[in-house]
Design an enzyme around this catalytic site. Sequence first.
Site, short mmCIF file in Angstrom:
data_model
loop_
_atom_site.label_atom_id
_atom_site.label_comp_id
_atom_site.label_asym_id
_atom_site.label_seq_id
_atom_site.Cartn_x
_atom_site.Cartn_y
_atom_site.Cartn_z
N HIS A 1 34.29 37.49 35.83
CA HIS A 1 34.87 36.42 36.19
C HIS A 1 34.18 35.59 35.64
O HIS A 1 32.46 35.59 36.15
CB HIS A 1 34.61 36.80 38.01
CG HIS A 1 35.55 35.30 38.06
ND1 HIS A 1 35.37 33.98 38.94
CD2 HIS A 1 37.06 35.83 38.72
CE1 HIS A 1 36.57 33.58 39.07
NE2 HIS A 1 36.97 34.47 39.46
N ASP B 1 41.81 41.07 41.33
CA ASP B 1 43.06 41.76 40.46
C ASP B 1 42.53 43.51 40.16
O ASP B 1 44.10 43.86 39.85
CB ASP B 1 43.78 41.01 38.86
CG ASP B 1 44.04 39.82 38.91
OD1 ASP B 1 44.42 39.95 39.77
OD2 ASP B 1 43.48 38.98 37.61
#
Length: 435
Positions: free
Chosen positions: A312, A370
């Site tokens: 991320h 996710d």
Amino acid sequence: MNDVASKAKVTVTMDGSNRSAELPLITGTIGPAVADIRKLYADLGIFTYDPGYGGTAACESKITYIDGDQGVLLYRGYPIEQLAEKSTFLEVAYLLLNGELPTAAERTEFDRGVMHHTMLHEQLRRFYDGFRRDAHPMAVMCGVVGALSAFYHDSLDINDPEVRRISAFRLIAKVPTIAAWAYKYSIGQPFMYPRNDLGYAANFLYMMNAVPTVPWQDNEILTRAMDRILILHADHEQNASTSTVRLAGSTGANPFACIAAGIASLWGPAHGGANEAVLKMLAEIGHVKNIPDFLARVKGKDGHARLMGFGHRVYKNYDPRAKIMQQTCHEVLAELGIQDDPLLDLAQELERIALSDDYFVSRKLYPNVDFYSGIILKAMGFPTSMFTVLFAVARTVGWISQWREMIEDPSQRIGRPRQIYTGAAQRDYIPAERR
Ligand code: ACO
């Protein structure tokens, strides 16, 4: 925002000259201080260079705070874990839009106010016929959400606060209907009109899964899981799609067009398309025994392979949303009686191996939101092509909250970055016969 210029500043000195600029340091409530570079060009004639904006605060915001090193996510100051456990999506929507949790009366009025707008203009229904049946539902989302601008001429004056309020309600209420109809269209089933007697998440599951011929049975666990997924995806500070919405909105574009731009930005596999990509990756790996080969390819950067659902831009620790997703995943699979899900087994093993592999550890690559959401959604019957759509349904609340905050910010200007020009210097045109 506290401008502590009198106490703290950064001085930038140009090497080889006696020119320098003093940049005021600005502090927020929490988070790092920010150097105000606005005068840098005027004082020193230089721009700043920050591709991907990793070190740039593009705006001031009171909505969401992330501490990527500690794995903290706060909506209006409230930890995401508490909201996911105790709140509901519409209450979170109220919080994001208005800054405070609602009283019981405010909440009832807000829920009723939003749900009142769930229907689509009947003419909008005909738009769907223009799409191929196999169109990606995100293509339908971009088109139909953008087309809302053509139906709400009374909601295009962005300088009117009442227009901004009603546009927010319309978008939050209609996006699930648009999404569910995109799905129904792709499988050739009749569109289900919204039912406002159901809650927001339950109505969405109803429009997705019900058919007119069979009585609909609501499932409390699955509805709660959907509500939680919506809460987890509701906002995430100045990510790519939110920045897209702000940039589009900075020109004075109407909110429906701005949200359509956000949907387009979300579609990419590096952003909202990642949960779809996780399932594709798990299918490609196929079996636990193939994990080492797959990870070797990722680490060798063969063909740009990445471990999807990992890493991320901001989190250099476990994404707090991923932990809640993992727990929700177990609840949903138990409710659906899925004892042994090979995909879940594969994902858990992949996570275990990656978290002990120096490549991922040294780069601080942890599971993101996710990694598990795709497994939950698949178990709930969502086709992979709808995963990003669901993300868009949830994020609409964040986008519209950020858009409103931007419009109401007196320091807001049109977004207009500069560049380092590395093309040809000025030169004269050469006629074709002499080239
Ligand atoms: N798998 C393998 N290696 C990775 C991954 C990954 N998922 N993510 C980053 N890296 C590596 C990069 O190759 C790079 O290595 P290097 O220093 O040897 O070149 C290093 O880690 C830093 O990566 P960057 O690309 O600079 O990180 P950035 O912050 O730009 O990217 C991103 C963040 C796009 C999310 C990235 O981690 C990624 O592609 N992850 C997979 C896609 C994904 O899951 N996206 C969902 C994000 S969450 C969301 O949008 C809701």
